[in-house]
Scaffold this active site. Structure first.
Site, mmCIF file in Angstrom:
data_model
loop_
_atom_site.group_PDB
_atom_site.id
_atom_site.type_symbol
_atom_site.label_atom_id
_atom_site.label_comp_id
_atom_site.label_asym_id
_atom_site.label_seq_id
_atom_site.Cartn_x
_atom_site.Cartn_y
_atom_site.Cartn_z
ATOM 1 N N HIS A 56 70.615 -36.434 -39.631
ATOM 2 C CA HIS A 56 69.494 -37.135 -40.156
ATOM 3 C C HIS A 56 68.484 -36.497 -39.649
ATOM 4 O O HIS A 56 67.958 -36.745 -38.732
ATOM 5 C CB HIS A 56 69.557 -38.605 -39.981
ATOM 6 C CG HIS A 56 68.616 -39.442 -40.783
ATOM 7 N ND1 HIS A 56 68.996 -40.471 -41.565
ATOM 8 C CD2 HIS A 56 67.295 -39.504 -40.757
ATOM 9 C CE1 HIS A 56 67.972 -40.907 -42.229
ATOM 10 N NE2 HIS A 56 66.972 -40.431 -41.678
ATOM 11 N N HIS A 83 64.492 -34.879 -41.470
ATOM 12 C CA HIS A 83 63.838 -34.504 -42.747
ATOM 13 C C HIS A 83 62.888 -33.276 -42.521
ATOM 14 O O HIS A 83 62.213 -33.164 -41.364
ATOM 15 C CB HIS A 83 62.746 -35.622 -42.825
ATOM 16 C CG HIS A 83 63.461 -37.078 -43.234
ATOM 17 N ND1 HIS A 83 63.640 -37.224 -44.768
ATOM 18 C CD2 HIS A 83 63.934 -38.177 -42.576
ATOM 19 C CE1 HIS A 83 64.231 -38.503 -44.709
ATOM 20 N NE2 HIS A 83 64.506 -39.084 -43.430
ATOM 21 N N ASP A 92 60.234 -32.275 -43.952
ATOM 22 C CA ASP A 92 58.884 -32.232 -43.994
ATOM 23 C C ASP A 92 58.412 -33.130 -42.746
ATOM 24 O O ASP A 92 57.249 -33.303 -42.704
ATOM 25 C CB ASP A 92 58.435 -32.542 -45.439
ATOM 26 C CG ASP A 92 58.979 -34.087 -45.721
ATOM 27 O OD1 ASP A 92 60.047 -34.392 -44.984
ATOM 28 O OD2 ASP A 92 58.616 -34.539 -46.744
ATOM 29 N N GLY A 151 62.260 -43.022 -48.588
ATOM 30 C CA GLY A 151 61.017 -43.967 -49.120
ATOM 31 C C GLY A 151 61.037 -45.105 -48.740
ATOM 32 O O GLY A 151 62.198 -45.617 -47.967
ATOM 33 N N HIS A 175 69.472 -44.203 -47.064
ATOM 34 C CA HIS A 175 68.926 -44.890 -46.108
ATOM 35 C C HIS A 175 68.967 -46.646 -46.349
ATOM 36 O O HIS A 175 68.769 -46.798 -47.309
ATOM 37 C CB HIS A 175 67.307 -44.430 -46.271
ATOM 38 C CG HIS A 175 66.902 -43.430 -45.724
ATOM 39 N ND1 HIS A 175 67.239 -42.132 -46.229
ATOM 40 C CD2 HIS A 175 65.979 -43.175 -44.382
ATOM 41 C CE1 HIS A 175 66.474 -41.002 -45.409
ATOM 42 N NE2 HIS A 175 66.002 -41.747 -44.610
ATOM 43 N N GLU A 209 66.939 -50.003 -42.192
ATOM 44 C CA GLU A 209 65.625 -49.734 -41.134
ATOM 45 C C GLU A 209 64.533 -50.558 -41.163
ATOM 46 O O GLU A 209 64.302 -51.533 -40.478
ATOM 47 C CB GLU A 209 65.302 -48.435 -41.445
ATOM 48 C CG GLU A 209 64.057 -47.592 -40.697
ATOM 49 C CD GLU A 209 63.737 -46.495 -40.952
ATOM 50 O OE1 GLU A 209 62.869 -45.675 -40.166
ATOM 51 O OE2 GLU A 209 63.881 -46.036 -42.311
ATOM 52 N N ASP A 232 65.348 -37.736 -37.059
ATOM 53 C CA ASP A 232 64.484 -38.239 -38.232
ATOM 54 C C ASP A 232 63.407 -37.366 -38.632
ATOM 55 O O ASP A 232 63.613 -36.720 -39.456
ATOM 56 C CB ASP A 232 64.147 -39.774 -37.996
ATOM 57 C CG ASP A 232 63.651 -40.454 -39.284
ATOM 58 O OD1 ASP A 232 64.058 -40.086 -40.158
ATOM 59 O OD2 ASP A 232 62.936 -41.342 -39.194
#
EC number: 3.5.4.4
Length: 362
Positions: free
Chosen positions: A19, A21, A23, A181, A208, A211, A300
């Site tokens: 996991h 990201h 960006d 998102g 996801h 969380e 993350d």
């Protein structure tokens, strides 16, 4: 005599990342240089150290919504093919230098169309970058394999389109699908058509869930969407009751997730920043690991959290007194949960991971 569990020793140990990201993992220097190249003038600072601190501080708000706002800057500078290739290449090299031998890096192709690139062009550029970075890492003595997870933004209405994109590229660097998102108000079933399509296509996906929103999010992801893994998922601890005498009772959902071995892609530092957990000591990771859940250790967003896979392991080890057996177990949990074929998984386990940890314990 066993090698002491230190940050430097953990860096040398082989690790698996599920996991991360894209960006959320840019080098601050790269953000500055790409912003200058495209004329983006909204950065809060053009000093590398100051900008790195700004990202961490802005993400430390305790709000997932505020945390996600930091991505406006990284996404803004990732709108050309050259930028995408560079960012993906540096990602692979940075992870390899941290001892990651296999990583599944996720990104949302729909976020990178503002400069005129088409979805397929975005995916091809990033795949090219991951391949370049993996080759450069191997030249530097660090072998890594990177697979991409394509994310659909759950607040938009393009999940089926992105799922189809993932299937189209699944023999060319893409290993699966995800939705990302804001969770609150955008349940997994909003993207049900995409998950139905993926199952019909025998394609892999993670979701996801658990969380920023609680058990209903996990319940939908597991029972109705059929997810193979849960992105974050720490709120599964809400379905665990500890009595005054210390006895533990698992609710129906928690028991199902544990007993089925559904992997939890836990990201401790990020969870502290978004307010999903109060501290490492109070993070559910220790409880979930002790109860036999298939926990994995993840970053993350390395830029926003100022972390690496190794630093996450180091903090967990010092917090919960984990040794090499535990670190190897969490690594095996991860490699056994990847969207990779059995032969490749087995080769990594038998030829890379187990021999390395045996040497660290020797």
């Amino acid at each position: 005599m066993s090698t002491p569990v230190t940050l430097e020793a953990i860096r040398r140990a082989p690790k698996v990342l599920l996991h991360d990201h894209l960006d959320g993992g840019l080098r601050p220097k790269t953000v500055i240089e790409l912003a200058e190249a495209v004329g983006y003038q909204e950065l809060p600072s053009t000093d590398e150290a100051t900008l790195a601190k700004w990202f961490r501080d802005a993400a430390d708000s305790g709000s997932l919504v505020r945390y996600l706002e930091t991505f406006a800057h990284t996404v803004a500078v990732m709108q050309t093919k050259d930028a995408l290739v560079r960012v993906a290449s540096e990602c692979a090299q940075d992870l390899a230098a941290d001892g990651v031998v296999y990583a599944e890096v996720r990104y949302a192709p729909e976020l990178f169309e503002a400069g005129g690139l088409k979805l397929d062009e975005v995916v091809s550029a990033l795949t090219e970058g991951f391949e370049q970075g993996s080759a450069a890492a191997e030249s530097a003595g660090h072998r890594i394999r990177v697979g991409a997870l394509l994310c659909a933004m759950r607040q938009n209405d393009r999940a089926l389109e992105i799922a189809e994109l993932a299937v189209r590229h699944r023999d060319a660097g893409v290993v699966g699908f995800d939705i990302a998102g804001p969770e609150d108000g955008f349940p997994p079933t909003r993207c049900q058509a995409a998950f139905d399509y993926l199952r019909d296509s025998n394609a892999h996906f993670t979701i996801h869930a658990g969380e920023a929103y609680g058990l209903p999010s996990i319940q939908e992801a597991v029972a109705r969407c059929g997810t193979e893994r849960i992105g974050h998922g720490l709120r599964i601890a809400d379905d665990i009751t500890v009595a005054e005498d210390g006895s533990v009772t698992l609710g129906r959902l928690a028991a199902y997730v544990r007993d089925r071995g559904i992997p939890l892609e836990l990201c401790p530092s990020s969870n502290l920043q978004t307010g999903a957990a109060e501290s490492f000591e109070k993070h559910p990771f220790g409880q979930l690991a002790g109860l036999g859940f298939r926990v994995t250790v993840n970053t993350d967003n390395r830029l926003m959290s100022g972390c690496t896979v190794s630093s996450e392991f180091d903090k967990l080890a010092s917090t919960f007194d984990y040794g090499w057996d535990d670190i190897e177990r969490f690594t095996l949990n991860a490699i056994e949960s990847v969207f990779l074929d059995l032969d490749e998984r087995t080769a990594l386990i038998e030829d890379v991971i187990k021999p390395a940890y045996a040497a660290l314990r020797a």
